[in-house]
Design an enzyme around this catalytic site. Structure first.
Site, PDB file in Angstrom:
ATOM      1  N   LYS A  50      18.598-106.007 -12.515  1.00 45.42           N
ATOM      2  CA  LYS A  50      19.600-105.609 -13.365  1.00 45.42           C
ATOM      3  C   LYS A  50      19.523-105.173 -14.757  1.00 45.42           C
ATOM      4  O   LYS A  50      20.638-104.901 -15.566  1.00 45.42           O
ATOM      5  CB  LYS A  50      21.049-105.900 -13.089  1.00 45.42           C
ATOM      6  CG  LYS A  50      21.328-106.147 -11.578  1.00 45.42           C
ATOM      7  CD  LYS A  50      21.034-105.344 -10.585  1.00 45.42           C
ATOM      8  CE  LYS A  50      21.920-104.024 -10.470  1.00 45.42           C
ATOM      9  NZ  LYS A  50      21.291-102.993  -9.567  1.00 45.42           N
ATOM     10  N   HIS A 110      10.502-107.786  -9.697  1.00 42.88           N
ATOM     11  CA  HIS A 110      11.407-108.597 -10.613  1.00 42.88           C
ATOM     12  C   HIS A 110      10.707-109.958 -10.564  1.00 42.88           C
ATOM     13  O   HIS A 110      11.774-111.159 -11.054  1.00 42.88           O
ATOM     14  CB  HIS A 110      12.755-108.684  -9.985  1.00 42.88           C
ATOM     15  CG  HIS A 110      13.428-107.279  -9.887  1.00 42.88           C
ATOM     16  ND1 HIS A 110      13.582-106.451 -11.032  1.00 42.88           N
ATOM     17  CD2 HIS A 110      14.452-106.910  -8.776  1.00 42.88           C
ATOM     18  CE1 HIS A 110      14.402-105.769 -10.741  1.00 42.88           C
ATOM     19  NE2 HIS A 110      14.785-105.746  -9.544  1.00 42.88           N
ATOM     20  N   SER A 140      26.362-107.216 -14.364  1.00 47.61           N
ATOM     21  CA  SER A 140      25.858-106.075 -13.457  1.00 47.61           C
ATOM     22  C   SER A 140      25.201-106.715 -12.434  1.00 47.61           C
ATOM     23  O   SER A 140      25.439-106.146 -10.989  1.00 47.61           O
ATOM     24  CB  SER A 140      24.561-105.654 -14.380  1.00 47.61           C
ATOM     25  OG  SER A 140      24.207-104.463 -13.663  1.00 47.61           O
TER      26      SER A 140
HETATM   27  S1  PPS Z   1      17.608-103.102 -10.170  1.00 45.63           S
HETATM   28  O1  PPS Z   1      18.465-103.303  -8.912  1.00 45.63           O
HETATM   29  O2  PPS Z   1      17.164-104.431 -10.566  1.00 45.63           O
HETATM   30  O3  PPS Z   1      16.460-102.203 -10.057  1.00 45.63           O
HETATM   31  O4  PPS Z   1      18.761-102.744 -11.338  1.00 45.63           O
HETATM   32  P1  PPS Z   1      18.514-101.834 -12.665  1.00 45.63           P
HETATM   33  O5  PPS Z   1      18.000-100.605 -12.507  1.00 45.63           O
HETATM   34  O6  PPS Z   1      17.335-102.674 -13.496  1.00 45.63           O
HETATM   35  O7  PPS Z   1      19.836-102.227 -13.504  1.00 45.63           O
HETATM   36  C1  PPS Z   1      20.909-101.322 -13.123  1.00 45.63           C
HETATM   37  C2  PPS Z   1      21.855-101.419 -14.214  1.00 45.63           C
HETATM   38  O8  PPS Z   1      21.190-100.429 -15.204  1.00 45.63           O
HETATM   39  C3  PPS Z   1      22.342 -99.187 -15.408  1.00 45.63           C
HETATM   40  N1  PPS Z   1      21.623 -98.141 -15.504  1.00 45.63           N
HETATM   41  C4  PPS Z   1      21.668 -97.154 -16.742  1.00 45.63           C
HETATM   42  N2  PPS Z   1      22.105 -97.864 -17.883  1.00 45.63           N
HETATM   43  C5  PPS Z   1      22.114 -96.714 -19.098  1.00 45.63           C
HETATM   44  N3  PPS Z   1      21.363 -95.606 -18.887  1.00 45.63           N
HETATM   45  C6  PPS Z   1      20.894 -95.098 -17.569  1.00 45.63           C
HETATM   46  N4  PPS Z   1      20.258 -94.009 -17.373  1.00 45.63           N
HETATM   47  C7  PPS Z   1      20.998 -95.959 -16.509  1.00 45.63           C
HETATM   48  N5  PPS Z   1      20.498 -96.239 -15.264  1.00 45.63           N
HETATM   49  C8  PPS Z   1      20.789 -97.132 -14.711  1.00 45.63           C
HETATM   50  C9  PPS Z   1      23.011 -99.362 -14.072  1.00 45.63           C
HETATM   51  O9  PPS Z   1      24.159 -98.853 -14.340  1.00 45.63           O
HETATM   52  C10 PPS Z   1      23.353-100.984 -14.073  1.00 45.63           C
HETATM   53  O10 PPS Z   1      23.931-101.488 -15.079  1.00 45.63           O
HETATM   54  P2  PPS Z   1      25.463-101.740 -14.882  1.00 45.63           P
HETATM   55  O11 PPS Z   1      26.032-102.492 -15.996  1.00 45.63           O
HETATM   56  O12 PPS Z   1      25.684-102.378 -13.687  1.00 45.63           O
HETATM   57  O13 PPS Z   1      26.385-100.200 -15.092  1.00 45.63           O
END
Ligand code: PPS
Length: 295
Positions: A50, A110, A140
């Site tokens: 996340k 991860h 998150s």
């Molecule tokens: S995972 O399942 O571990 O692969 O998740 P990961 O992609 O690392 O994290 C998901 C969070 O990243 C946010 N997210 C973004 N934030 C900003 N810009 C973009 N383009 C974007 N894409 C994904 C996603 O909404 C999750 O964060 P939260 O705070 O839950 O919204």
């Protein structure tokens, strides 16, 4: 598609590998994962869960394609970038996916640095590590565990607050993860980025990524990548928003994968008392590093 091997309402179990909690199917194949053979031209995107993995993967894909948006639509994120330790029988085997993918491969993990298959460092692979401030990362992850049945149920927010701080979550302690990779970055081919910087100045961070990958992109292409990887655009992109995952794995009606995509959402979750407890504990756990975060 076959059914997952657990019943409605159930979750996959989790076990420990060297003190790190991981989903049981990952533990079951641990020897194979540990012995994964990286190739020198592999690019690895590594994060604590996340922290901005999917966002970074989309940026990296568009950099590699020189901004060809149609090409980035060829498959969902989890097929374009094998997640090496993700094993969800019988639906997903990240290890097999990686082994079957032609080079050059871009992979995801991860794993904390001490559990990274040694061949990545032995082959001097380029590794992009993205870290996100602990409070937003916790929020998150909490919502993700609510919607993702391959991870333990998070319990109440109050319960999860403790679980996260004590590192009893899958892929282990946030504190150890970010510090471990931070320490490793000076000895290996690791670009260490921050979610908060990507939010503040995406173009600048995308340029850094392009330089690291070895691509010289013009301004127009960079702007195009900034646009296509903005949260609101990615949220609507079915190849990047994880809506293609079977609902037995991710249930977006509980909480969407693309949830908020902001910095500071922790303020809507932490009580004043929790924030004090957290800060006190954070100071102790982060006393032995010069790594700092923006909250
Ligand atoms: S995972 O399942 O571990 O692969 O998740 P990961 O992609 O690392 O994290 C998901 C969070 O990243 C946010 N997210 C973004 N934030 C900003 N810009 C973009 N383009 C974007 N894409 C994904 C996603 O909404 C999750 O964060 P939260 O705070 O839950 O919204």
């Amino acid at each position: 598609m076959e059914d997952l091997k657990y019943n409605e309402g159930e979750r996959l179990a989790a076990d420990y590998i060297e003190g790190i909690l991981l989903p049981t199917p990952t533990c079951d194949l641990w020897d194979q994962i540990w012995n994964f053979q990286a190739k020198p031209d592999d690019l690895l995107v590594s994060t604590y869960p996340k922290a901005g993995t999917t966002w970074t993967q989309e940026i990296v894909d568009l950099i590699q394609n020189e901004g060809n948006v149609d090409h980035s639509q060829r498959a969902p994120t989890h097929e374009r970038f094998p997640f090496i330790e993700l094993i969800i029988p019988p639906l997903i085997n990240g290890l097999e996916q990686a082994n079957n993918m032609p080079s050059p491969r871009t992979l995801k993990t991860h794993l904390p640095i001490q559990l990274l298959p040694p061949s990545f460092l032995e082959k001097n692979c380029k590794i992009i590590y993205v870290a996100r401030n602990a409070k937003d990362n916790m929020v998150s992850y909490y919502h993700f565990q609510r919607m993702n049945r391959t991870l333990p149920h998070p319990g109440t927010w109050e319960e999860y607050f403790e679980t996260f701080m004590t590192g009893k979550v899958c892929w282990g302690s946030w504190y150890d993860h970010v510090k471990g990779w931070w320490k490793a970055k000076d000895q290996h081919n690791i670009l260490y980025l921050f979610y908060e910087d990507m939010k503040k100045n995406p173009k600048h961070e995308i340029k850094k990524l392009a330089n690291f990958i070895g691509k010289d992109l013009d301004d127009k292409t960079l702007d195009k990548i900034v646009y296509h990887t903005a949260f609101d655009v990615m949220k609507k992109n079915p190849m990047a928003n994880y809506t293609s995952m079977p609902t037995e794995i991710m249930n977006h009606s509980v909480s969407p994968f693309m949830r908020k995509g902001t910095t500071g959402d922790w303020k809507n979750h932490f009580t004043v008392a929790q924030n004090e407890i957290f800060d006190e504990d954070y100071k102790k756990k982060m006393a032995d590093t010069n790594l700092t975060f923006q909250f």
